[in-house]
Design an enzyme around this catalytic site. Structure first.
Site, PDB file in Angstrom:
ATOM      1  N   SER A 136     -32.427 -38.264  37.591  1.00 48.00           N
ATOM      2  CA  SER A 136     -34.150 -38.546  36.979  1.00 48.00           C
ATOM      3  C   SER A 136     -34.320 -39.482  36.142  1.00 48.00           C
ATOM      4  O   SER A 136     -33.383 -40.101  35.052  1.00 48.00           O
ATOM      5  CB  SER A 136     -34.250 -37.015  35.900  1.00 48.00           C
ATOM      6  OG  SER A 136     -35.904 -37.266  35.127  1.00 48.00           O
ATOM      7  N   TYR A 176     -30.945 -31.132  28.552  1.00 45.87           N
ATOM      8  CA  TYR A 176     -31.185 -31.277  30.091  1.00 45.87           C
ATOM      9  C   TYR A 176     -31.206 -32.706  30.765  1.00 45.87           C
ATOM     10  O   TYR A 176     -30.000 -32.952  31.687  1.00 45.87           O
ATOM     11  CB  TYR A 176     -32.408 -30.688  30.800  1.00 45.87           C
ATOM     12  CG  TYR A 176     -33.277 -31.893  31.403  1.00 45.87           C
ATOM     13  CD1 TYR A 176     -32.257 -31.110  32.962  1.00 45.87           C
ATOM     14  CD2 TYR A 176     -33.641 -32.627  31.603  1.00 45.87           C
ATOM     15  CE1 TYR A 176     -33.287 -31.595  34.197  1.00 45.87           C
ATOM     16  CE2 TYR A 176     -34.380 -33.520  32.774  1.00 45.87           C
ATOM     17  CZ  TYR A 176     -33.791 -32.801  34.109  1.00 45.87           C
ATOM     18  OH  TYR A 176     -33.818 -33.752  35.263  1.00 45.87           O
ATOM     19  N   LYS A 199     -27.450 -34.562  32.851  1.00 38.36           N
ATOM     20  CA  LYS A 199     -28.329 -35.761  34.089  1.00 38.36           C
ATOM     21  C   LYS A 199     -27.323 -36.662  33.762  1.00 38.36           C
ATOM     22  O   LYS A 199     -26.434 -37.778  35.106  1.00 38.36           O
ATOM     23  CB  LYS A 199     -30.015 -36.057  33.733  1.00 38.36           C
ATOM     24  CG  LYS A 199     -30.758 -34.969  34.690  1.00 38.36           C
ATOM     25  CD  LYS A 199     -30.355 -34.753  36.258  1.00 38.36           C
ATOM     26  CE  LYS A 199     -30.731 -33.429  36.902  1.00 38.36           C
ATOM     27  NZ  LYS A 199     -30.370 -33.056  37.977  1.00 38.36           N
TER      28      LYS A 199
END
Ligand code: UFG
Length: 337
Positions: free
Chosen positions: A124, A149, A153
């Site tokens: 992302s 989060y 990643k």
């Protein structure tokens, strides 16, 4: 070629499954359906007229993954499985670290056991954090992340880099998505968030269909022309095609590509496009800034164009049209079936 899609019943996974099947690739999906629906898989089959091999599997379950690999000769993996709600990750960090990291570790172990070294990972633009400059190229600095989060990643990108360092023959492709929106033009598959949506486009479509009363625009005092945040929205079908291109150009090493359009739109521009294209009014109010949002984030899409031969073809008008088409055809998402 046969490709395993972890999380393949989800939003981006299901659209990618369609593109792969339409290119003659066999698709195996492993998904625990914790944030997705088996109906998405059925609809992928209906769109393509082809069948998918589906496993109801938690990808962190190594024994289950071994079964998947034993029963299917897997040539490559696209790893979509993972939790993705930024706010929830702040409230439940352990849930995010356990799920997103353990799925990846199990997957890589079982790939190793089976001599499969080709993986495409759903990363992302969040790994760039608050950008120093835009557009963001793949060489732009990667930040430690403002939420769990984002950190998962970043950590998975590191795990994959170490995986490749231990065996240079492995082919790791990291795709850094910008803001995926829209739906398949058939209106048969699309984004189906649990509960109240966190993201802009599904929130807009749920206001438009009358499920939510109004859109709150988070922040109107950013240093942008209209004061609202700017993002690089990319149609999910273009994004799915980016995965196809990544598989076709998979090569030994760690190869990182931004998948975005290279163009930024403000929140107000997205809302205006939605109203203009679809002829629907979106009641909205200006609200305070949302914690963790950056003012401006958009990609340089030059590397993906040069190396993968991929560029986004669909416009903002296509994105808002297809998002609305999906919502009106499926007011309750897949739940209606
Ligand atoms: N926004 C609103 N109102 C809403 C929802 C969103 O004004 O109800 C605004 C946000 O403040 C932001 C913009 O719309 O300015 C886009 O917000 P999204 O939540 O749709 O997307 P983000 O850019 O925050 O996040 C997305 C993905 C993340 C990913 C990140 C990377 O959802 O998974 O891009 O940049 F990490």
């Amino acid at each position: 070629m046969r490709v395993l899609l972890t999380g393949g019943a989800g939003y981006i996974g299901s659209h990618t499954a369609v593109e792969l099947l339409q290119s003659g690739i066999e698709v195996v999906i492993a998904d625990d359906l914790s944030n997705s629906s088996l109906n998405a898989v059925k609809r992928v089959e209906a769109i393509t007229g082809k069948s998918v091999v589906f496993y109801l599997a938690d990808v962190s379950d190594t024994a289950m993954l071994r079964t998947v690999f034993r029963e299917n000769r897997i040539d490559a993996v696209i790893h979509f499985a993972g939790f993705k709600a930024v706010g929830e990750s702040v409230a439940k960090p352990l849930k995010y670290y356990r799920n997103n990291l353990c799925t990846t570790l199990s997957l890589l172990e079982v790939m190793n056991e089976n001599g499969c070294g080709k993986i495409v990972f759903s990363s992302s633009a969040t790994v760039y954090g608050d950008p120093d400059t835009v557009p963001l190229s793949e060489d732009s600095p990667v930040k430690s992340g403002t939420n769990p989060y984002a950190r998962t990643k970043r950590m998975i990108e590191q795990i994959l880099t170490d995986f490749n360092a231990a065996d240079k023959g492995t082919e790791v492709t990291i795709l850094r998505y910008f803001n995926p929106v829209g739906a398949h033009p058939s209106g048969m598959i699309g984004e189906n968030p649990n509960g109240v949506p966190n993201n802009l486009m599904p929130y807009i479509t749920q206001v438009a269909v009358g499920k939510l009363p109004k859109l709150s625009i988070f922040g109107s005092d950013y240093p942008t022309p209209d004061g609202t945040c700017i993002r690089d929205y990319v149609h999910v079908v273009d994004l799915a095609k980016g995965h196809m291109a990544a598989l076709n150009h998979s090569a030994p090493g760690v190869n990182i590509y931004n998948l975005g359009t290279g163009k930024g739109y403000s929140v107000l521009e997205v809302v205006d496009a939605f109203e203009r294209v679809n002829g629907v009014k979106i009641p909205r109010v200006m609200a305070p800034r949302r914690a963790g949002d950056v003012a401006v984030c958009y990609s340089s899409s030059e590397k993906a164009a040069a190396v993968l031969g991929w560029h986004a073809e669909l416009s903002m008008d296509d994105m808002v049209r297809d998002a609305w088409n999906w919502q009106i055809k499926n007011p309750d998402g897949y739940a209606a079936e």
